[in-house]
Design an enzyme around this catalytic site. Sequence first.
Site, PDB file in Angstrom:
ATOM      1  N   LYS A   1       7.189   6.855  -8.535  1.00  0.00           N
ATOM      2  CA  LYS A   1       8.038   5.711  -8.201  1.00  0.00           C
ATOM      3  C   LYS A   1       9.473   6.012  -8.608  1.00  0.00           C
ATOM      4  O   LYS A   1       9.707   6.581  -9.686  1.00  0.00           O
ATOM      5  CB  LYS A   1       7.578   4.462  -8.957  1.00  0.00           C
ATOM      6  CG  LYS A   1       6.124   4.078  -8.736  1.00  0.00           C
ATOM      7  CD  LYS A   1       5.712   2.965  -9.689  1.00  0.00           C
ATOM      8  CE  LYS A   1       4.232   2.629  -9.540  1.00  0.00           C
ATOM      9  NZ  LYS A   1       3.788   1.628 -10.540  1.00  0.00           N
TER      10      LYS A   1
ATOM     11  N   GLU B   1       3.029   8.620 -12.830  1.00  0.00           N
ATOM     12  CA  GLU B   1       1.885   8.078 -13.563  1.00  0.00           C
ATOM     13  C   GLU B   1       0.598   8.390 -12.811  1.00  0.00           C
ATOM     14  O   GLU B   1       0.607   9.068 -11.788  1.00  0.00           O
ATOM     15  CB  GLU B   1       2.067   6.580 -13.790  1.00  0.00           C
ATOM     16  CG  GLU B   1       2.335   5.778 -12.534  1.00  0.00           C
ATOM     17  CD  GLU B   1       2.812   4.363 -12.828  1.00  0.00           C
ATOM     18  OE1 GLU B   1       3.074   4.039 -14.003  1.00  0.00           O
ATOM     19  OE2 GLU B   1       2.925   3.574 -11.882  1.00  0.00           O
TER      20      GLU B   1
ATOM     21  N   LYS C   1      -2.911   7.839 -10.632  1.00  0.00           N
ATOM     22  CA  LYS C   1      -3.468   7.019  -9.556  1.00  0.00           C
ATOM     23  C   LYS C   1      -4.925   6.727  -9.933  1.00  0.00           C
ATOM     24  O   LYS C   1      -5.816   7.535  -9.708  1.00  0.00           O
ATOM     25  CB  LYS C   1      -3.398   7.739  -8.207  1.00  0.00           C
ATOM     26  CG  LYS C   1      -3.819   6.848  -7.046  1.00  0.00           C
ATOM     27  CD  LYS C   1      -3.646   7.562  -5.716  1.00  0.00           C
ATOM     28  CE  LYS C   1      -3.948   6.614  -4.561  1.00  0.00           C
ATOM     29  NZ  LYS C   1      -5.341   6.076  -4.608  1.00  0.00           N
TER      30      LYS C   1
ATOM     31  N   LYS D   1      -2.688  12.721  -3.778  1.00  0.00           N
ATOM     32  CA  LYS D   1      -4.072  12.899  -4.212  1.00  0.00           C
ATOM     33  C   LYS D   1      -4.379  14.374  -4.458  1.00  0.00           C
ATOM     34  O   LYS D   1      -3.682  15.260  -3.967  1.00  0.00           O
ATOM     35  CB  LYS D   1      -5.034  12.328  -3.151  1.00  0.00           C
ATOM     36  CG  LYS D   1      -4.957  10.827  -3.003  1.00  0.00           C
ATOM     37  CD  LYS D   1      -6.048  10.316  -2.074  1.00  0.00           C
ATOM     38  CE  LYS D   1      -6.055   8.798  -1.999  1.00  0.00           C
ATOM     39  NZ  LYS D   1      -7.165   8.298  -1.139  1.00  0.00           N
TER      40      LYS D   1
ATOM     41  N   SER E   1       0.857  -1.193   0.000  1.00  0.00           N
ATOM     42  CA  SER E   1       0.000   0.000   0.000  1.00  0.00           C
ATOM     43  C   SER E   1       0.890   1.239   0.000  1.00  0.00           C
ATOM     44  O   SER E   1       1.893   1.294   0.724  1.00  0.00           O
ATOM     45  CB  SER E   1      -0.899   0.019   1.238  1.00  0.00           C
ATOM     46  OG  SER E   1      -1.754  -1.116   1.245  1.00  0.00           O
ATOM     47  N   LEU E   2       0.513   2.221  -0.807  1.00  0.00           N
ATOM     48  CA  LEU E   2       1.298   3.444  -0.885  1.00  0.00           C
ATOM     49  C   LEU E   2       0.879   4.435   0.188  1.00  0.00           C
ATOM     50  O   LEU E   2      -0.285   4.513   0.546  1.00  0.00           O
ATOM     51  CB  LEU E   2       1.125   4.099  -2.259  1.00  0.00           C
ATOM     52  CG  LEU E   2       1.593   3.298  -3.468  1.00  0.00           C
ATOM     53  CD1 LEU E   2       1.360   4.102  -4.735  1.00  0.00           C
ATOM     54  CD2 LEU E   2       3.053   2.915  -3.348  1.00  0.00           C
TER      55      LEU E   2
END
Length: 243
Positions: free
Chosen positions: A217, A35, A37, A241, A3-4
């Site tokens: 990443k 990239e 989400k 987010k 989980s990030l």
Amino acid sequence: MLSLTNSYSPEDLVDFDTRVRKVLNTEGPVEYLCELKFDGLALELIYEKGELTRALTRGDGSVGEDVTQNVKTIRAIPLTLNDANPPSLAEIRGEVLMFKKDFVKLNETQDDLGLSVFANPRNAAAGTLRQLDSSIVASRPLRFFAYSAGVIEDREFKTQNELETQFGEWGLPVAGEVGGMHLRRPVNGAEEIVAFYHDIEKLRYDLPFEIDGIVVKVNSLRLQNDLGIVARSPRWATAAKYK
């Protein structure tokens, strides 16, 4: 499946870069892969000798639901990898989702039939994938985007970007371009991460699917290994987010 950690501001992305460089003991810029989400349902596809043999939801990160028969009805997911000499094992991870226009049509159909409508595309995708009747899944327009891997045997990759390019060559959908803008972009350093964050924020509502942020990443897989993980979250990746 890890989980990030999540954040809600560009400043947090700068802090993430600072932490990465501190652990790596480098003052120079680190290359990252930025990239989207996706706002969908995480899925792992297991290919053995190029054949899709199992599909699993994230579950608790260690044990997920077996949704193999349902996933085999999703047209976007190849049953066989496009490779004359495929790896003996490839665990490919990504997101199941539903395009906005397809979600609207599905709710119109649900309403016409006197059935409950879905609150949003994510709920529609998750509810569909968990159906007991595979024919219902086959009748609904689920999509898939690949973005990471578990174990891939018999192959070596140097970067995250190289890995995701391979997914596309195998026939798996990966994030491409919209309006000339790359939805997956290698960048150098915090300033370029933040620029990508703002670029995608402007484009967000023009995308054919829902997103709720970006994922960053470390591009080098060797450096990812050096950075390791803390608890269940990798040190080499983060999610930011939008408010």
